[in-house]
Design a protein around this motif. Structure first.
Motif, PDB file in Angstrom:
ATOM      1  N   ARG A 206     -56.259  -6.977  57.867  1.00 24.50           N
ATOM      2  CA  ARG A 206     -57.492  -8.183  58.140  1.00 24.50           C
ATOM      3  C   ARG A 206     -58.519  -7.808  57.167  1.00 24.50           C
ATOM      4  O   ARG A 206     -58.512  -6.694  56.278  1.00 24.50           O
ATOM      5  CB  ARG A 206     -57.996  -7.711  59.571  1.00 24.50           C
ATOM      6  N   ASP A 207     -59.353  -9.006  57.144  1.00 22.41           N
ATOM      7  CA  ASP A 207     -60.251  -9.019  56.183  1.00 22.41           C
ATOM      8  C   ASP A 207     -61.759  -8.332  56.722  1.00 22.41           C
ATOM      9  O   ASP A 207     -62.342  -7.370  56.195  1.00 22.41           O
ATOM     10  CB  ASP A 207     -60.764 -10.227  55.590  1.00 22.41           C
ATOM     11  N   GLN A 208     -62.085  -8.522  57.681  1.00 18.63           N
ATOM     12  CA  GLN A 208     -63.122  -8.172  58.392  1.00 18.63           C
ATOM     13  C   GLN A 208     -63.124  -7.266  59.527  1.00 18.63           C
ATOM     14  O   GLN A 208     -62.264  -7.379  60.274  1.00 18.63           O
ATOM     15  CB  GLN A 208     -64.126  -9.581  58.933  1.00 18.63           C
ATOM     16  N   SER A 209     -63.923  -6.254  59.436  1.00 20.70           N
ATOM     17  CA  SER A 209     -63.886  -5.270  60.647  1.00 20.70           C
ATOM     18  C   SER A 209     -64.554  -5.716  61.826  1.00 20.70           C
ATOM     19  O   SER A 209     -65.396  -6.520  61.599  1.00 20.70           O
ATOM     20  CB  SER A 209     -64.633  -3.778  60.163  1.00 20.70           C
ATOM     21  N   MET A 210     -64.003  -5.405  62.869  1.00 18.97           N
ATOM     22  CA  MET A 210     -64.546  -5.842  64.147  1.00 18.97           C
ATOM     23  C   MET A 210     -64.755  -4.828  65.324  1.00 18.97           C
ATOM     24  O   MET A 210     -63.718  -3.905  65.662  1.00 18.97           O
ATOM     25  CB  MET A 210     -63.632  -7.158  64.706  1.00 18.97           C
ATOM     26  N   VAL A 211     -65.553  -4.823  65.970  1.00 14.63           N
ATOM     27  CA  VAL A 211     -65.784  -4.076  67.551  1.00 14.63           C
ATOM     28  C   VAL A 211     -65.851  -4.971  68.569  1.00 14.63           C
ATOM     29  O   VAL A 211     -66.812  -5.807  68.504  1.00 14.63           O
ATOM     30  CB  VAL A 211     -66.830  -3.041  67.476  1.00 14.63           C
ATOM     31  N   THR A 212     -64.814  -4.782  69.324  1.00  8.05           N
ATOM     32  CA  THR A 212     -64.946  -5.560  70.558  1.00  8.05           C
ATOM     33  C   THR A 212     -65.437  -4.839  71.744  1.00  8.05           C
ATOM     34  O   THR A 212     -64.948  -3.445  72.156  1.00  8.05           O
ATOM     35  CB  THR A 212     -63.354  -6.208  70.998  1.00  8.05           C
ATOM     36  N   ILE A 213     -66.485  -5.096  72.428  1.00  8.15           N
ATOM     37  CA  ILE A 213     -67.269  -4.358  73.411  1.00  8.15           C
ATOM     38  C   ILE A 213     -66.439  -4.855  74.849  1.00  8.15           C
ATOM     39  O   ILE A 213     -66.454  -5.906  75.014  1.00  8.15           O
ATOM     40  CB  ILE A 213     -68.831  -4.481  73.675  1.00  8.15           C
ATOM     41  N   THR A 214     -66.020  -3.926  75.585  1.00  8.49           N
ATOM     42  CA  THR A 214     -65.240  -4.152  76.959  1.00  8.49           C
ATOM     43  C   THR A 214     -65.970  -3.760  78.031  1.00  8.49           C
ATOM     44  O   THR A 214     -66.394  -2.542  77.992  1.00  8.49           O
ATOM     45  CB  THR A 214     -63.885  -3.721  76.939  1.00  8.49           C
ATOM     46  N   HIS A 215     -66.204  -4.668  79.148  1.00 13.24           N
ATOM     47  CA  HIS A 215     -67.033  -4.219  80.046  1.00 13.24           C
ATOM     48  C   HIS A 215     -66.563  -5.238  81.305  1.00 13.24           C
ATOM     49  O   HIS A 215     -65.639  -6.092  81.094  1.00 13.24           O
ATOM     50  CB  HIS A 215     -68.353  -4.563  79.802  1.00 13.24           C
ATOM     51  N   LYS A 216     -67.289  -5.190  82.351  1.00 11.97           N
ATOM     52  CA  LYS A 216     -67.302  -5.932  83.403  1.00 11.97           C
ATOM     53  C   LYS A 216     -68.506  -6.349  83.968  1.00 11.97           C
ATOM     54  O   LYS A 216     -68.741  -6.248  85.058  1.00 11.97           O
ATOM     55  CB  LYS A 216     -66.349  -5.438  84.479  1.00 11.97           C
ATOM     56  N   SER A 217     -69.184  -6.769  83.132  1.00 15.04           N
ATOM     57  CA  SER A 217     -71.041  -6.836  83.624  1.00 15.04           C
ATOM     58  C   SER A 217     -70.995  -8.157  84.191  1.00 15.04           C
ATOM     59  O   SER A 217     -72.243  -8.586  84.584  1.00 15.04           O
ATOM     60  CB  SER A 217     -71.778  -6.518  82.314  1.00 15.04           C
ATOM     61  N   ASN A 218     -70.194  -8.948  84.212  1.00 16.88           N
ATOM     62  CA  ASN A 218     -70.212 -10.277  85.182  1.00 16.88           C
ATOM     63  C   ASN A 218     -70.343  -9.929  86.663  1.00 16.88           C
ATOM     64  O   ASN A 218     -70.880 -10.519  87.383  1.00 16.88           O
ATOM     65  CB  ASN A 218     -69.147 -11.400  84.838  1.00 16.88           C
ATOM     66  N   VAL A 219     -69.715  -8.726  87.006  1.00 15.78           N
ATOM     67  CA  VAL A 219     -69.734  -8.319  88.328  1.00 15.78           C
ATOM     68  C   VAL A 219     -70.504  -6.965  88.490  1.00 15.78           C
ATOM     69  O   VAL A 219     -71.529  -6.894  89.397  1.00 15.78           O
ATOM     70  CB  VAL A 219     -68.236  -7.849  88.696  1.00 15.78           C
ATOM     71  N   LEU A 220     -70.370  -6.139  87.675  1.00 15.04           N
ATOM     72  CA  LEU A 220     -71.046  -4.711  87.639  1.00 15.04           C
ATOM     73  C   LEU A 220     -72.348  -4.892  86.810  1.00 15.04           C
ATOM     74  O   LEU A 220     -72.141  -4.487  85.643  1.00 15.04           O
ATOM     75  CB  LEU A 220     -70.170  -3.562  87.310  1.00 15.04           C
ATOM     76  N   SER A 221     -73.298  -5.592  87.144  1.00 24.22           N
ATOM     77  CA  SER A 221     -74.419  -6.203  85.905  1.00 24.22           C
ATOM     78  C   SER A 221     -75.267  -4.902  85.751  1.00 24.22           C
ATOM     79  O   SER A 221     -75.830  -4.864  84.612  1.00 24.22           O
ATOM     80  CB  SER A 221     -75.033  -7.071  86.672  1.00 24.22           C
ATOM     81  N   GLN A 222     -75.402  -3.809  86.643  1.00 23.26           N
ATOM     82  CA  GLN A 222     -76.405  -2.661  86.128  1.00 23.26           C
ATOM     83  C   GLN A 222     -75.408  -1.671  85.338  1.00 23.26           C
ATOM     84  O   GLN A 222     -75.983  -1.401  84.369  1.00 23.26           O
ATOM     85  CB  GLN A 222     -76.470  -2.172  87.731  1.00 23.26           C
ATOM     86  N   VAL A 268     -64.204  -0.833  72.042  1.00 18.75           N
ATOM     87  CA  VAL A 268     -65.034   0.261  72.518  1.00 18.75           C
ATOM     88  C   VAL A 268     -65.307   0.036  74.223  1.00 18.75           C
ATOM     89  O   VAL A 268     -65.280  -1.195  74.573  1.00 18.75           O
ATOM     90  CB  VAL A 268     -66.395   0.443  72.021  1.00 18.75           C
ATOM     91  N   ALA A 269     -64.779   1.102  74.788  1.00 20.18           N
ATOM     92  CA  ALA A 269     -64.952   0.634  76.477  1.00 20.18           C
ATOM     93  C   ALA A 269     -65.219   1.884  77.109  1.00 20.18           C
ATOM     94  O   ALA A 269     -65.139   3.279  76.792  1.00 20.18           O
ATOM     95  CB  ALA A 269     -63.294   0.495  76.831  1.00 20.18           C
ATOM     96  N   PRO A 270     -65.979   1.466  78.167  1.00 23.42           N
ATOM     97  CA  PRO A 270     -66.136   2.794  79.391  1.00 23.42           C
ATOM     98  C   PRO A 270     -65.147   3.715  79.685  1.00 23.42           C
ATOM     99  O   PRO A 270     -63.865   3.016  79.274  1.00 23.42           O
ATOM    100  CB  PRO A 270     -66.786   2.404  80.361  1.00 23.42           C
ATOM    101  N   ASN A 271     -65.290   4.811  79.955  1.00 20.66           N
ATOM    102  CA  ASN A 271     -64.069   5.836  80.150  1.00 20.66           C
ATOM    103  C   ASN A 271     -62.826   5.115  81.018  1.00 20.66           C
ATOM    104  O   ASN A 271     -61.793   5.164  80.410  1.00 20.66           O
ATOM    105  CB  ASN A 271     -64.651   6.918  81.102  1.00 20.66           C
ATOM    106  N   LEU A 272     -62.962   4.533  82.236  1.00 21.94           N
ATOM    107  CA  LEU A 272     -61.747   4.046  82.981  1.00 21.94           C
ATOM    108  C   LEU A 272     -61.269   2.861  82.187  1.00 21.94           C
ATOM    109  O   LEU A 272     -59.764   2.757  82.225  1.00 21.94           O
ATOM    110  CB  LEU A 272     -61.999   3.680  84.321  1.00 21.94           C
ATOM    111  N   TYR A 273     -61.709   1.963  81.779  1.00 21.97           N
ATOM    112  CA  TYR A 273     -61.253   0.922  81.306  1.00 21.97           C
ATOM    113  C   TYR A 273     -60.269   1.108  79.978  1.00 21.97           C
ATOM    114  O   TYR A 273     -59.461   0.874  79.631  1.00 21.97           O
ATOM    115  CB  TYR A 273     -62.158  -0.212  80.569  1.00 21.97           C
ATOM    116  N   GLY A 274     -61.266   2.098  79.058  1.00 22.65           N
ATOM    117  CA  GLY A 274     -60.412   2.751  78.078  1.00 22.65           C
ATOM    118  C   GLY A 274     -59.082   3.478  78.406  1.00 22.65           C
ATOM    119  O   GLY A 274     -58.105   3.203  77.613  1.00 22.65           O
TER     120      GLY A 274
END
Ligand SMILES: NC(=O)c1ccc[n+]([C@@H]2O[C@H](COP(=O)([O-])OP(=O)(O)OC[C@H]3O[C@@H](n4cnc5c(N)ncnc54)[C@H](O)[C@@H]3O)[C@@H](O)[C@H]2O)c1
Ligand SMILES: O=C(O)CC[C@H](C(=O)O)[C@@H](O)C(=O)O
Length: 379
Positions: A206-222, A268-274
């Protein structure tokens, strides 16, 4: 001792590493655990012992107990002696797998989960990659950077009687500091991969580096909301300006990962999703038996295959040792021994590309020993 979080070379070739290493002896704790952990960790030890003497690198080993079998014999799954020896004597360690029961057993608690916290191994780095010869499609070359100390893994659970029967609850703890720390590491790894690609444009995927942040903040907003916010903030730092940052809700992340795995670079992900994403990603490259991990903190790294104790194949001598061999290499990278690591990656990739000695999970007939022998021959 040096442990370099940005030292993630991940299966890249050696041409760009030109400096000869100074003579060094590393003491490695070996924790086979249960099931196939006992079959693959000796393979990891053999690879370390077989590294070329020109590397000026020697190893001494100490065998350490942990796991369900240890629990049944001694009443504890993670003896203090194991933790003390790792802390006081060792430069790094290899962990096989443990057979944690699916039903509650009084007094038992997962030793690998405990070890990550006790040694503050806050990053779980899991590269998932196809080799040149093992794929006809676009190559997959991604790294899952999993937070390793909190989330539901704080294991604060309780059960009480509700009006309609039992109710069980668990705490999902997300802190700003741990989320910032893991996201910063993900950014560093993205930069590191960018540098490696720039040095080897012919093999760059690939040309460009990328970090994808993974979450479920649409439900777990805090909780996931805090993870997302801390990650966004950490990755907005000036030094990551060349890294494209995006985010993906974890369920659609699974969908997109399965549809288009070659799209991803660093996740990058919180523990369980990772944890869940890394087993899923392993399926995309052929087997759980291929995917390594390193549990990394400041000054220490434990190499650990992503797979478990695999009771269905235990004792048959057919466990794929490659996840462990790559975990050995990953541990060495984080201990600053990149040349030695690259040699192992190259030998393993050649074994996979030639596809003459593949274990049954990869569609072959080779035993653990035969795969190991083939890799050793290539070292
Ligand atoms: N780090 C760890 O200690 C760790 C990690 C995951 C699971 N576990 C534990 O392992 C036990 C078994 O869990 P599970 O069956 O859900 O997952 P698993 O990873 O042990 O096995 C899942 C499937 O993958 C296959 N597999 C795994 N590793 C392989 C290898 N090296 N070569 C060939 N095939 C391989 C197994 O045969 C099985 O079919 C559970 O008690 C779980 O708690 C421990
Ligand atoms: O079974 C255990 O004791 C731990 C499993 C462990 C985890 O982090 O959940 C495993 O799934 C892993 O990916 O390391």
């Amino acid at each position: 001792m040096t442990t370099s979080l940005s030292g993630l070379r991940t299966h890249l070739c050696t041409e760009f590493i030109t400096m000869a290493a100074a003579a060094r002896t590393l003491r490695i704790g070996l924790i086979p655990g249960d099931g196939i952990g006992r079959e693959v960790i000796p393979a990891g030890q053999r690879v370390l012992e077989s590294l070329p003497s020109s590397l000026n690198l020697k190893f001494s080993f100490v065998n350490l107990d942990a796991g369900f079998d240890t629990f049944q014999r001694t009443g504890t799954a993670l003896p203090d002696k194991t933790v003390d020896t790792l802390k006081k004597e060792c430069d790094g360690a290899l962990f096989g797998a443990v057979s944690s029961p699916s039903t509650k057993v009084a007094g038992y608690s997962s030793p690998i989960v405990a070890l990550r916290k006790k040694l503050d191994l806050y990053a779980n780095v899991r590269p998932v990659k196809t080799t040149v010869g093992s794929t006809s499609g676009d190559p997959i070359d991604l790294v899952i950077v999993r937070e390793n100390t909190e989330d539901l893994y704080v294991k604060e659970e309780r059960t009480h009687e509700g009006p309609n029967g039992k109710v069980a609850e668990a705490i999902k703890r997300i802190s700003e500091s741990a989320s910032t720390r893991i996201s910063t590491i993900a950014g560093e790894i993205a930069l590191r991969r960018q540098k490696i690609r720039a040095a080897a444009p012919a093999t760059a995927t690939r040309d460009q580096s990328m970090v994808t942040i993974t979450h479920k903040s649409n439900v777990l907003s805090q909780t996931d909301g805090l993870f997302r916010e801390a990650a966004r903030k950490a990755l907005a730092a000036e030094r990551f300006s060349s890294v494209h940052v995006e985010e993906q809700i974890v369920d659609s992340m699974v969908y997109k990962l399965f549809r288009q795995p070659e799209y991803y670079d660093v996740i990058v992900a919180p523990n369980l999703y990772g944890d869940i994403l890394s087993d899923g990603a392993a399926a995309l490259v052929g087997s759980l038996g291929l995917v390594p991990s390193a549990n990394v903190g400041d000054g220490f790294a434990i190499g650990e295959p992503c797979h478990g104790s695999a009771p269905d194949i235990e004792g048959k001598g057919v466990a794929n040792p490659i996840a462990t061999l790559r975990s050995v290499a990953l541990m060495l990278e984080f201990l600053g021994e990149e040349i030695a690591a690259a040699k192992i990656y190259t030998a393993v990739d050649a074994n996979l590309d030639e596809a003459k000695f593949l274990s049954p999970d990869m569609g072959g007939k080779a035993t653990t020993q035969q795969v190991l022998d083939d890799v050793l021959k290539r070292l």
